[in-house]
Design a protein around this motif. Structure first.
Motif, PDB file in Angstrom:
ATOM      1  N   VAL A  26       0.842  -1.196   0.000  1.00 37.44           N
ATOM      2  CA  VAL A  26       0.000   0.000   0.000  1.00 37.44           C
ATOM      3  C   VAL A  26       0.878   1.248   0.000  1.00 37.44           C
ATOM      4  O   VAL A  26       0.585   2.226  -0.695  1.00 37.44           O
ATOM      5  CB  VAL A  26      -0.991  -0.015   1.189  1.00 37.44           C
ATOM      6  N   PHE A  27       1.962   1.233   0.752  1.00 33.90           N
ATOM      7  CA  PHE A  27       2.923   2.336   0.757  1.00 33.90           C
ATOM      8  C   PHE A  27       3.434   2.587  -0.666  1.00 33.90           C
ATOM      9  O   PHE A  27       3.454   3.725  -1.138  1.00 33.90           O
ATOM     10  CB  PHE A  27       4.091   1.988   1.695  1.00 33.90           C
ATOM     11  N   GLY A  28       3.849   1.529  -1.346  1.00 26.43           N
ATOM     12  CA  GLY A  28       4.353   1.655  -2.716  1.00 26.43           C
ATOM     13  C   GLY A  28       3.282   2.144  -3.672  1.00 26.43           C
ATOM     14  O   GLY A  28       3.553   2.950  -4.574  1.00 26.43           O
ATOM     15  N   TRP A  29       2.053   1.674  -3.500  1.00 25.13           N
ATOM     16  CA  TRP A  29       0.934   2.121  -4.327  1.00 25.13           C
ATOM     17  C   TRP A  29       0.705   3.620  -4.133  1.00 25.13           C
ATOM     18  O   TRP A  29       0.441   4.349  -5.090  1.00 25.13           O
ATOM     19  CB  TRP A  29      -0.310   1.312  -3.987  1.00 25.13           C
ATOM     20  N   ALA A  30       0.839   4.084  -2.896  1.00 26.30           N
ATOM     21  CA  ALA A  30       0.702   5.522  -2.625  1.00 26.30           C
ATOM     22  C   ALA A  30       1.780   6.312  -3.371  1.00 26.30           C
ATOM     23  O   ALA A  30       1.507   7.399  -3.898  1.00 26.30           O
ATOM     24  CB  ALA A  30       0.776   5.791  -1.123  1.00 26.30           C
ATOM     25  N   GLN A  31       2.995   5.769  -3.445  1.00 23.12           N
ATOM     26  CA  GLN A  31       4.072   6.436  -4.182  1.00 23.12           C
ATOM     27  C   GLN A  31       3.699   6.607  -5.659  1.00 23.12           C
ATOM     28  O   GLN A  31       3.931   7.655  -6.261  1.00 23.12           O
ATOM     29  CB  GLN A  31       5.386   5.647  -4.080  1.00 23.12           C
ATOM     30  N   SER A  60      -3.160  14.135   1.507  1.00 19.14           N
ATOM     31  CA  SER A  60      -4.198  13.582   2.388  1.00 19.14           C
ATOM     32  C   SER A  60      -5.303  12.931   1.563  1.00 19.14           C
ATOM     33  O   SER A  60      -5.744  11.814   1.869  1.00 19.14           O
ATOM     34  CB  SER A  60      -4.799  14.679   3.268  1.00 19.14           C
ATOM     35  N   LEU A  61      -5.742  13.615   0.515  1.00 19.97           N
ATOM     36  CA  LEU A  61      -6.778  13.062  -0.355  1.00 19.97           C
ATOM     37  C   LEU A  61      -6.273  11.824  -1.095  1.00 19.97           C
ATOM     38  O   LEU A  61      -6.979  10.821  -1.215  1.00 19.97           O
ATOM     39  CB  LEU A  61      -7.255  14.122  -1.346  1.00 19.97           C
ATOM     40  N   LEU A  62      -5.036  11.900  -1.584  1.00 20.69           N
ATOM     41  CA  LEU A  62      -4.474  10.765  -2.308  1.00 20.69           C
ATOM     42  C   LEU A  62      -4.194   9.581  -1.384  1.00 20.69           C
ATOM     43  O   LEU A  62      -4.248   8.427  -1.822  1.00 20.69           O
ATOM     44  CB  LEU A  62      -3.214  11.182  -3.061  1.00 20.69           C
ATOM     45  N   ALA A  63      -3.925   9.850  -0.114  1.00 20.11           N
ATOM     46  CA  ALA A  63      -3.737   8.755   0.843  1.00 20.11           C
ATOM     47  C   ALA A  63      -5.034   7.965   1.012  1.00 20.11           C
ATOM     48  O   ALA A  63      -5.014   6.733   1.082  1.00 20.11           O
ATOM     49  CB  ALA A  63      -3.268   9.299   2.190  1.00 20.11           C
ATOM     50  N   VAL A  64      -6.152   8.666   1.050  1.00 24.01           N
ATOM     51  CA  VAL A  64      -7.448   7.972   1.145  1.00 24.01           C
ATOM     52  C   VAL A  64      -7.656   7.119  -0.103  1.00 24.01           C
ATOM     53  O   VAL A  64      -8.021   5.941  -0.007  1.00 24.01           O
ATOM     54  CB  VAL A  64      -8.604   8.984   1.339  1.00 24.01           C
ATOM     55  N   LEU A  65      -7.401   7.690  -1.271  1.00 19.71           N
ATOM     56  CA  LEU A  65      -7.525   6.940  -2.521  1.00 19.71           C
ATOM     57  C   LEU A  65      -6.591   5.730  -2.536  1.00 19.71           C
ATOM     58  O   LEU A  65      -6.988   4.630  -2.914  1.00 19.71           O
ATOM     59  CB  LEU A  65      -7.239   7.847  -3.727  1.00 19.71           C
ATOM     60  N   ILE A 101       1.511   7.351   5.475  1.00 16.36           N
ATOM     61  CA  ILE A 101       2.971   7.443   5.587  1.00 16.36           C
ATOM     62  C   ILE A 101       3.587   7.575   4.194  1.00 16.36           C
ATOM     63  O   ILE A 101       4.497   8.378   3.977  1.00 16.36           O
ATOM     64  CB  ILE A 101       3.550   6.237   6.353  1.00 16.36           C
ATOM     65  N   GLY A 102       3.085   6.806   3.239  1.00 20.00           N
ATOM     66  CA  GLY A 102       3.594   6.886   1.881  1.00 20.00           C
ATOM     67  C   GLY A 102       3.384   8.247   1.246  1.00 20.00           C
ATOM     68  O   GLY A 102       4.309   8.823   0.664  1.00 20.00           O
TER      69      GLY A 102
END
Length: 164
Positions: A26-31, A60-65, A101-102
């Motif tokens: 999920v961290f990598g996907w956030a990147q 913040s918005l992209l972290a939710v996505l 975190i990502g």
């Protein structure tokens, strides 16, 4: 640092410490999600390279996505890798923490390197972190955290296998 594995370095270190309480997938996907906007700017030549996606509000918005889409994608990835669900279940809290975190670490690292990042927009203009570290230092930091994270993960796994 668009589309670079360097962002994964700190994630590897965090994974080695938090283990099952953190999802590296999920961290990598956030990147990846964080850098879609810069990719579109590079492809079209239109827009601000490190725009809204590289602000803490945008992150913040992209972290939710990233959490909402990353949790099911990571479950598919774990199934493909044949990791048993009993051992590696990604809960919603883990997905959201990992995505946050990502996303936030991405803005932080890019704020140090790129003059066009406005991390606190629209609340504050400017970038107080710019140049905090040199390009070489930030790359060495990311590489060092990756190597340390991998080494620590392997050592802890070895120790756990020897001491059940």
């Amino acid at each position: 640092m668009p589309f670079t594995p360097f962002h994964m370095g700190p994630g590897l270190l965090i994974k080695s410490v938090l283990r099952g309480a953190f999802s590296l997938m999920v961290f990598g996907w956030a990147q990846i999600i964080m850098d879609i906007q810069p990719l579109l700017v590079m492809l079209t030549g239109d827009g601000h390279l490190h725009g809204f996606s590289h602000t803490y509000l945008g992150a913040s918005l992209l972290a939710v996505l990233a959490a909402v889409t990353g949790k099911p994608l990571a479950a598919i990835g774990l199934k493909i890798l044949r990791v048993t669900p009993e051992r590696k279940t990604i809960t919603w809290p883990i997905a959201f923490v990992s995505a946050a975190i990502g996303s936030y670490s991405h803005v932080f690292l890019d704020s140090i390197m790129h003059a066009d990042v406005q991390p606190w927009f629209p609340f504050r203009m400017g970038n107080p972190l710019l140049g905090l570290l040199s390009y070489d230092a930030i790359h060495w930091f990311c590489l060092g955290t990756a190597l340390l994270g991998i080494a620590l993960y392997v050592l802890v796994s070895f120790w756990r296998d020897r001491n059940p």
